[in-house]
Write a protein that holds these residues in place. Structure first.
Motif, PDB file in Angstrom:
ATOM      1  N   VAL A   4     -10.060  16.600   0.139  1.00 35.35           N
ATOM      2  CA  VAL A   4      -9.515  15.411  -0.531  1.00 35.35           C
ATOM      3  C   VAL A   4      -9.444  14.244   0.454  1.00 35.35           C
ATOM      4  CG1 VAL A   4      -7.451  14.408  -1.609  1.00 35.35           C
ATOM      5  CG2 VAL A   4      -8.187  16.704  -2.244  1.00 35.35           C
ATOM      6  N   LEU A   5      -9.815  13.071  -0.035  1.00 33.47           N
ATOM      7  CA  LEU A   5      -9.672  11.827   0.729  1.00 33.47           C
ATOM      8  C   LEU A   5      -8.421  11.104   0.246  1.00 33.47           C
ATOM      9  CD1 LEU A   5     -10.698   9.490   2.578  1.00 33.47           C
ATOM     10  CD2 LEU A   5     -12.033   8.674   0.607  1.00 33.47           C
ATOM     11  N   ILE A   6      -7.524  10.783   1.181  1.00 37.31           N
ATOM     12  CA  ILE A   6      -6.335   9.980   0.862  1.00 37.31           C
ATOM     13  C   ILE A   6      -6.542   8.578   1.422  1.00 37.31           C
ATOM     14  CG2 ILE A   6      -3.856   9.668   1.261  1.00 37.31           C
ATOM     15  CD1 ILE A   6      -3.544  12.673   1.367  1.00 37.31           C
ATOM     16  N   ILE A   7      -6.335   7.578   0.581  1.00 40.42           N
ATOM     17  CA  ILE A   7      -6.464   6.182   1.011  1.00 40.42           C
ATOM     18  C   ILE A   7      -5.076   5.652   1.352  1.00 40.42           C
ATOM     19  CG2 ILE A   7      -7.222   3.857   0.394  1.00 40.42           C
ATOM     20  CD1 ILE A   7      -9.155   5.116  -1.602  1.00 40.42           C
ATOM     21  N   GLY A   8      -4.918   5.141   2.577  1.00 45.16           N
ATOM     22  CA  GLY A   8      -3.639   4.585   3.017  1.00 45.16           C
ATOM     23  C   GLY A   8      -3.443   3.154   2.569  1.00 45.16           C
ATOM     24  N   SER A   9      -2.336   2.564   3.038  1.00 46.27           N
ATOM     25  CA  SER A   9      -1.959   1.234   2.561  1.00 46.27           C
ATOM     26  C   SER A   9      -2.241   0.124   3.561  1.00 46.27           C
ATOM     27  CB  SER A   9      -0.465   1.216   2.208  1.00 46.27           C
ATOM     28  OG  SER A   9       0.308   1.588   3.325  1.00 46.27           O
ATOM     29  N   GLY A  10      -2.792   0.490   4.733  1.00 44.12           N
ATOM     30  CA  GLY A  10      -3.102  -0.547   5.715  1.00 44.12           C
ATOM     31  C   GLY A  10      -1.865  -1.000   6.474  1.00 44.12           C
ATOM     32  N   PRO A  11      -1.962  -2.146   7.165  1.00 44.44           N
ATOM     33  CA  PRO A  11      -0.837  -2.616   7.991  1.00 44.44           C
ATOM     34  C   PRO A  11       0.375  -2.992   7.146  1.00 44.44           C
ATOM     35  CG  PRO A  11      -2.573  -4.280   7.860  1.00 44.44           C
ATOM     36  CD  PRO A  11      -3.117  -3.050   7.233  1.00 44.44           C
ATOM     37  N   ILE A  12       1.544  -2.957   7.780  1.00 47.60           N
ATOM     38  CA  ILE A  12       2.791  -3.309   7.111  1.00 47.60           C
ATOM     39  C   ILE A  12       2.785  -4.799   6.780  1.00 47.60           C
ATOM     40  CG2 ILE A  12       5.308  -3.415   7.348  1.00 47.60           C
ATOM     41  CD1 ILE A  12       4.155  -0.559   7.346  1.00 47.60           C
ATOM     42  N   VAL A  13       3.064  -5.100   5.532  1.00 49.32           N
ATOM     43  CA  VAL A  13       3.260  -6.490   5.098  1.00 49.32           C
ATOM     44  C   VAL A  13       4.518  -6.526   4.234  1.00 49.32           C
ATOM     45  CG1 VAL A  13       0.832  -7.188   5.186  1.00 49.32           C
ATOM     46  CG2 VAL A  13       1.746  -6.149   3.093  1.00 49.32           C
ATOM     47  N   ILE A  14       5.070  -7.705   4.051  1.00 43.51           N
ATOM     48  CA  ILE A  14       6.239  -7.810   3.178  1.00 43.51           C
ATOM     49  C   ILE A  14       5.793  -7.479   1.758  1.00 43.51           C
ATOM     50  CG2 ILE A  14       7.951  -9.386   2.194  1.00 43.51           C
ATOM     51  CD1 ILE A  14       7.999 -10.841   4.869  1.00 43.51           C
ATOM     52  N   SER A  44       4.863   8.357   1.841  1.00 40.56           N
ATOM     53  CA  SER A  44       4.264   9.048   0.697  1.00 40.56           C
ATOM     54  C   SER A  44       2.939   9.699   1.073  1.00 40.56           C
ATOM     55  CB  SER A  44       4.049   8.063  -0.464  1.00 40.56           C
ATOM     56  OG  SER A  44       5.268   7.526  -0.897  1.00 40.56           O
ATOM     57  N   GLY A  45       2.110   8.956   1.795  1.00 46.64           N
ATOM     58  CA  GLY A  45       0.810   9.488   2.200  1.00 46.64           C
ATOM     59  C   GLY A  45       0.930  10.684   3.130  1.00 46.64           C
ATOM     60  N   THR A  58      -3.326   7.090  -4.945  1.00 48.42           N
ATOM     61  CA  THR A  58      -2.018   6.623  -5.397  1.00 48.42           C
ATOM     62  C   THR A  58      -0.972   6.555  -4.290  1.00 48.42           C
ATOM     63  OG1 THR A  58      -1.527   8.899  -6.041  1.00 48.42           O
ATOM     64  CG2 THR A  58      -2.308   7.423  -7.757  1.00 48.42           C
ATOM     65  N   MET A  59      -1.309   6.998  -3.084  1.00 54.67           N
ATOM     66  CA  MET A  59      -0.330   7.014  -2.000  1.00 54.67           C
ATOM     67  C   MET A  59      -0.447   5.782  -1.109  1.00 54.67           C
ATOM     68  SD  MET A  59       1.232   9.801  -2.653  1.00 54.67           S
ATOM     69  CE  MET A  59       0.870  11.066  -3.897  1.00 54.67           C
ATOM     70  N   GLY A  60      -1.367   4.897  -1.421  1.00 55.56           N
ATOM     71  CA  GLY A  60      -1.602   3.728  -0.571  1.00 55.56           C
ATOM     72  C   GLY A  60      -1.163   2.420  -1.173  1.00 55.56           C
ATOM     73  N   GLY A  61      -0.199   2.488  -2.098  1.00 57.08           N
ATOM     74  CA  GLY A  61       0.294   1.251  -2.696  1.00 57.08           C
ATOM     75  C   GLY A  61      -0.799   0.498  -3.414  1.00 57.08           C
ATOM     76  N   GLN A  62      -0.602  -0.801  -3.568  1.00 59.75           N
ATOM     77  CA  GLN A  62      -1.579  -1.635  -4.279  1.00 59.75           C
ATOM     78  C   GLN A  62      -2.887  -1.718  -3.506  1.00 59.75           C
ATOM     79  OE1 GLN A  62      -0.447  -2.985  -7.360  1.00 59.75           O
ATOM     80  NE2 GLN A  62      -2.628  -3.182  -7.708  1.00 59.75           N
ATOM     81  N   THR A  63      -2.802  -1.687  -2.170  1.00 58.43           N
ATOM     82  CA  THR A  63      -4.011  -1.765  -1.336  1.00 58.43           C
ATOM     83  C   THR A  63      -4.929  -0.578  -1.606  1.00 58.43           C
ATOM     84  OG1 THR A  63      -2.786  -2.935   0.380  1.00 58.43           O
ATOM     85  CG2 THR A  63      -4.854  -1.895   1.033  1.00 58.43           C
ATOM     86  N   GLY A  64      -4.357   0.628  -1.601  1.00 58.58           N
ATOM     87  CA  GLY A  64      -5.150   1.828  -1.853  1.00 58.58           C
ATOM     88  C   GLY A  64      -5.742   1.845  -3.243  1.00 58.58           C
ATOM     89  N   LEU A  65      -4.941   1.441  -4.227  1.00 56.73           N
ATOM     90  CA  LEU A  65      -5.438   1.409  -5.608  1.00 56.73           C
ATOM     91  C   LEU A  65      -6.559   0.392  -5.781  1.00 56.73           C
ATOM     92  CD1 LEU A  65      -2.245   1.685  -7.844  1.00 56.73           C
ATOM     93  CD2 LEU A  65      -4.158   3.275  -7.746  1.00 56.73           C
ATOM     94  N   ASN A  66      -6.364  -0.789  -5.203  1.00 59.47           N
ATOM     95  CA  ASN A  66      -7.394  -1.832  -5.337  1.00 59.47           C
ATOM     96  C   ASN A  66      -8.719  -1.386  -4.727  1.00 59.47           C
ATOM     97  OD1 ASN A  66      -5.546  -3.475  -6.604  1.00 59.47           O
ATOM     98  ND2 ASN A  66      -5.221  -4.831  -4.857  1.00 59.47           N
ATOM     99  N   PRO A 108       1.692   3.260 -12.519  1.00 62.14           N
ATOM    100  CA  PRO A 108       1.241   4.663 -12.583  1.00 62.14           C
ATOM    101  C   PRO A 108       0.842   5.209 -11.211  1.00 62.14           C
ATOM    102  CG  PRO A 108      -0.509   3.198 -13.301  1.00 62.14           C
ATOM    103  CD  PRO A 108       0.638   2.322 -12.960  1.00 62.14           C
ATOM    104  N   ARG A 109       1.785   5.182 -10.284  1.00 65.05           N
ATOM    105  CA  ARG A 109       1.552   5.635  -8.909  1.00 65.05           C
ATOM    106  C   ARG A 109       2.910   5.763  -8.242  1.00 65.05           C
ATOM    107  NH1 ARG A 109       2.740   1.083  -5.931  1.00 65.05           N
ATOM    108  NH2 ARG A 109       2.260  -0.937  -6.858  1.00 65.05           N
ATOM    109  N   VAL A 110       2.942   6.363  -7.055  1.00 65.57           N
ATOM    110  CA  VAL A 110       4.179   6.312  -6.297  1.00 65.57           C
ATOM    111  C   VAL A 110       4.405   4.863  -5.873  1.00 65.57           C
ATOM    112  CG1 VAL A 110       4.074   8.690  -5.479  1.00 65.57           C
ATOM    113  CG2 VAL A 110       3.057   6.893  -4.096  1.00 65.57           C
TER     114      VAL A 110
END
Length: 938
Positions: A10-20, A29-30, A89-97, A303-305
């Motif tokens: 399985v490939l998990i996509i993260g959310s990248g650098p911390i932003v507000i 979550s990831g 779904t574990m990478g916030g909006q960045t991962g989903l996009n 529809p994600r964490v």
């Protein structure tokens, strides 16, 4: 149905650098999801560009790709590995996009990769505001009057139809970016245009603002059998109009009638089922009318964490991401065990016999001139969570966790008494409104006025009023005649010894001794997910004042690791990374590990990271009582940033052993006078400096030092209130500003070396031997905070002569400070001469970056040195040194459009990314070098 055995990788996509708006809750979550899948024998490959997080560490995944979150990186991974499924779904909006983009490009189909844990169609329908509205109409779920505008003209027409106030929400954005409430028609045109520009599809939803309605969230999980569990209900203390990430929130919901909760629950399940046929987590937000009718309106569904998933996991002990990952590979809820009890199933809905309060943490002081009003666009940079047996206790503990120089809510002599200022604050919510609600009630402003201006439910206001009444009762006594019953009541309601001491006009230590004599002692309760109906197997505790203690002390040797508290600019996820590695290393050495932290977003506060977790404020009284209870071998303070370090002095005074570098050495590095004498003794160059306590002293000293000057308060992190001044007027103004804002009695003035190159070194020392783990050269010139600078590892043009000076100085300082563990030293280089700017004998912001760049667990090594289990020479360092790693600072300026985007000695970046290049001819390096290395063109 058991897991889908066709999924082996399985490939998990993260959310990248911390932003507000997208912080380390997605790394939590990831990390949970990766561990959950590996438990099933599935190979986990992870992509994320953030080097500061434990998520991008070998302890989490089988294969880690520290690469940009772009389709090109995904294609490279799919060529290198046989990936069966992607979990986005574990990478916030960045991962989903990114997952959606790859889907549109046909990448998943081309490589035969299934998308699990989410339905792309479900994402589309929840992000497409018009389609979502139509769907909600079909299933008879009410929403506020809304319409979609794809052009400026359409937006104007909608505003004319609906009337004001209105909400503008851009489609496909994160953390409420670009969202706003418009009361004044004159502001509408500019905010509409901004919203259209910020939406990637040039679309906004305009809806009638439900000002003053109450806001609630439900966290759900669903399996492929369509079983649904409600994990947690969360109530916003603040009404609709403030982004949920900026709201104080309470779990479980406090002011919701059971019948309304059941209606809301049914609506949430209906909404989740209507948007798609997927197994995983979901967050649903509702508005409820503040009257006896309690009408419910749906706001949105994710529809994600989500951000709230981490909070709900920590609040209930139910690991949402961990279970969601197992559901994504085919398991059903009834086939999985409750991770806390180990005897009940995951189909068991959590029941709480305690209350949690989350309070966000802001950093407005980093952005002078920023609009500090809270609204639909999230502005907080972190959060804390307090757990108590009552709302009042949890509220006080959350306030004690914030690290904003308050001892709790009230009873510290810092109340605002200007009625006009209080009323203005109530009407224009900002980071301090909670404290001003307290001040308003204490001043006698009528409840009716407070409610009309804040729309905070009267139940919450009465809870705060009750605290003020208690304080007035306490003030009638002194320590000698304070009744035991009153002391017990104050402690049960969350009051710190410091607060009680303020009310009784005595010392904190005297209150502690008095209550101990009275037999009023802190006990520890389990977070068990089931209100003690079943035995919990996981040692996850919070404190309260009752009679039964559920934390049993073992006879093993123990070590306490102090966490870093809430994320903020200058102290973020990199210290959580260090704490987790510290815990893992201590476990390897046979210690029972005890973690103390109050940040719900982090992996360090996962219930199975340490052997024992105390979810408590990193606040002296709480820490001392835990240490008295557990009696550890010692405490590790150098992994938790400034939060933990600030407690080192008190630990020393109370005879508690600090593992690793001693308090005296830590203090020596912070005390500029003592530290400079050490440098002088070893002929180590440093900029001329002086210490002052007033503006008059600063002006006098400037005659000797000369301008430009670097001015900063002592004992701060992230360059707080640091500034370069070029004349006496600027100097005087800034010194007065520091004294007024921070109450600092020691202000440092350094002669600023203009045009210098900056570099820094990190090293491990055991008191005798030193190993330099990395030297980084900044691309920006001296004068820009190291956290805001691009840094290159190894240096790109310092030369052998300069590098030798850096190495010699690093080793001399590390040994002279008797460092045991990690140390970071910052340098300015001018005319091939190396000057020392400062030394920090602790884990630094850059250690995770170096560890990822060289693929070495340096914090793990350093912890074993701190524990006395290893010496530096015991390790076989074998760092990978091909090419260069570049640390890329990431900012969240879009949240503060009115602020100048200028960099200086005070850190402003919210996160970082990493980029690897093979050589200095790489286009990425040449581009940033020409853009950012400004001193070369002078």
């Amino acid at each position: 149905m058991p897991k889908n055995n066709s999924i082996k990788s399985v490939l998990i996509i993260g959310s990248g650098p911390i932003v507000i708006g997208q912080a380390c809750e997605f790394d939590y979550s990831g990390s949970q999801a990766a561990r959950s899948l590996r438990e099933e024998g599935i190979e986990v490959t992870l992509i994320n560009s953030n080097p500061a997080t434990i998520m991008t560490d070998k302890v989490v995944a089988d294969n880690v790709y520290l690469q940009p979150l772009e389709p090109e990186s995904i294609i490279e991974i799919l060529k290198n590995h046989q990936i069966d499924a992607v979990l986005p779904t574990m990478g916030g909006q960045t991962g989903l996009n990114l997952a959606i983009k790859c889907d549109e490009m046909g990448i998943w189909e081309e490589y035969g990769v299934k998308i699990i844990g989410v339905d792309i169609a479900a994402i589309e329908i929840t992000e497409n505001r018009e389609a979502f509205r139509e769907l909600m109409g079909k299933i008879d779920v009410g929403m506020a009057p809304q319409a979609t505008a794809k052009s400026f003209l359409e937006g104007k027409e909608i505003a004319q139809d609906f009337g004001f106030p209105l909400c503008i929400r851009p489609s496909y954005t994160l953390g409420g970016s670009g969202a706003s409430i418009v009361h004044d028609p004159k502001e509408f045109d500019g905010l509409l245009e901004r919203g259209l520009q910020l939406s990637p599809i040039h679309e906004v939803m305009i809806d009638k603002a439900l000002i003053g309605w109450k806001e609630y969230e439900l966290e759900l999980l669903r399996d492929a059998n369509d079983n649904v569990v409600i994990i947690c209900s969360i109530e916003n203390f603040d009404p609709i109009g403030i982004h949920t990430g900026d709201s104080i929130t309470v779990a479980p919901a406090m002011t919701l009638s059971d019948t309304t909760f059941q209606r809301m629950r049914d609506m949430a399940i209906k909404m989740m089922r209507s948007i798609g046929n997927f197994a995983g987590g979901c967050n649903v937000q509702f508005a409820v009318s503040p009257d006896e009718h309690e009408d419910i309106i749906a706001i949105e569904i994710n529809p994600r964490v989500s951000r709230s998933s981490a909070l709900a996991s920590k609040a209930t002990g139910y690991p949402i991401a961990k279970i969601a990952a197992k559901l994504a590979i085919g398991y059903h809820l009834n086939e999985l065990s409750n991770q806390i009890t180990k005897t009940t199933s995951a189909l068991f809905e959590p029941t709480l016999d305690y209350v949690i309060v989350k309070i966000p943490r802001w950093n407005f002081n980093k952005f002078p001139g920023a609009d500090r009003r809270l609204g639909l666009q999230m502005k907080s940079v972190g959060e804390v969570m307090g757990i108590g047996r009552s709302f009042q206790e949890a509220l006080q503990k959350a306030c004690q966790s914030l690290e904003i120089d308050r001892n709790g809510l009230g009873a510290d002599g810092k109340e605002l008494t200007n009625q006009d200022a209080i009323l203005h604050s109530l009407e224009n919510p900002s980071w301090n409104r909670l404290f001003h609600v307290y001040d308003a009630i204490k001043l006698g402003i009528p409840f009716k006025t407070i409610f009309e201006k804040t729309r905070i439910d009267t139940w919450f206001l009465k809870q705060i009023e009750d605290l003020i009444k208690l304080e007035r009762r306490i003030e009638k006594f002194h320590l000698g005649n304070m009744p035991k019953e009153l002391m017990f009541e104050a402690k049960q309601k969350g009051y710190a010894d410091r607060q009680i001491a303020h009310l009784l006009r005595c010392l904190e230590s005297e209150v502690h001794n008095k209550r101990s004599e009275m037999g009023i002692k802190r006990v520890f309760k389990l977070v068990d997910t089931c209100a003690a109906e079943f035995d919990a197997q996981t040692p996850y505790y919070y404190s309260t004042f009752e009679f039964e203690n559920e934390s049993h002390v073992s006879d093993r040797k123990k070590v306490v690791v102090l966490g870093s508290g809430p994320n903020r600019i200058g102290q973020g996820i990199e210290f959580d990374y260090s704490c987790v590695h510290g815990v893992l290393a201590a476990k390897e050495c046979g210690y029972e590990t005890i973690m103390i932290n109050c940040n719900p977003e982090t992996v360090s506060t996962d219930f199975d990271t340490a052997d024992k977790l105390y979810f408590e404020p990193v606040f002296w009284e709480h820490i001392y009582d835990i240490i008295q209870h557990e009696k550890p071998e010692g405490v590790i303070v150098q992994l938790g940033g400034q939060t933990a370090l600030k407690l080192a002095g008190k630990l020393e005074r109370y005879g508690i052993k600090i593992l690793g570098t001693s308090f005296d050495a830590l203090d020596l590095a912070e005390d500029r006078g003592r530290f400079s004498k050490v440098l002088e003794q070893h002929n180590i160059p440093f900029p001329k400096y002086g210490v002052v306590e007033s503006a008059e002293q600063a002006i006098e000293l400037s005659n000797d030092l000369g301008f430009p000057l670097l001015v900063r308060p002592s004992y701060v992190l992230g360059g707080q209130k640091m500034k370069i001044v070029i004349n006496k007027e600027e100097l005087e103004h800034h010194v007065v500003d520091i004294i007024n804002e921070m109450g600092s009695n020691q202000i440092l003035l350094d002669h600023f070396l203009g045009g210098a190159i900056e570099a820094e070194a990190d090293a491990i020392c055991d008191g005798k031997d030193v190993y330099i783990i990395g030297v980084m050269q900044h691309i920006e010139p001296a004068g820009i905070h190291s956290g805001d600078s691009y840094a290159v590892l190894p240096p790109y043009n310092l030369g052998d002569f300069v590098m030798q000076q850096i190495e010699d100085i690093t080793k001399k300082i590390a040994i002279e400070l008797k460092t045991v563990g990690l140390i970071n030293i910052q340098f300015a280089i001018k005319d091939d001469k190396v000057y020392v700017i400062e030394a920090n004998p602790r884990a630094s912001r850059t250690v995770p970056f170096i560890a990822k760049a060289y693929d070495e667990p340096y914090v793990n090594y350093a912890t074993k040195v701190m524990l006395g289990e290893k010496k530096v020479k015991d390790f076989k360092f074998n760092p990978k040194k091909e090419g260069y790693a570049i640390k890329i600072p990431v900012f969240s300026y879009e949240k503060f459009p009115d602020v100048k985007k200028e960099l200086g000695p005070e850190m402003k970046s919210t996160g970082e990314a990493i980029r690897f290049i093979k050589n200095l001819k790489d286009p990425f390096f040449t581009k940033i070098y020409s853009e950012r290395n400004m001193h070369l063109s002078k």
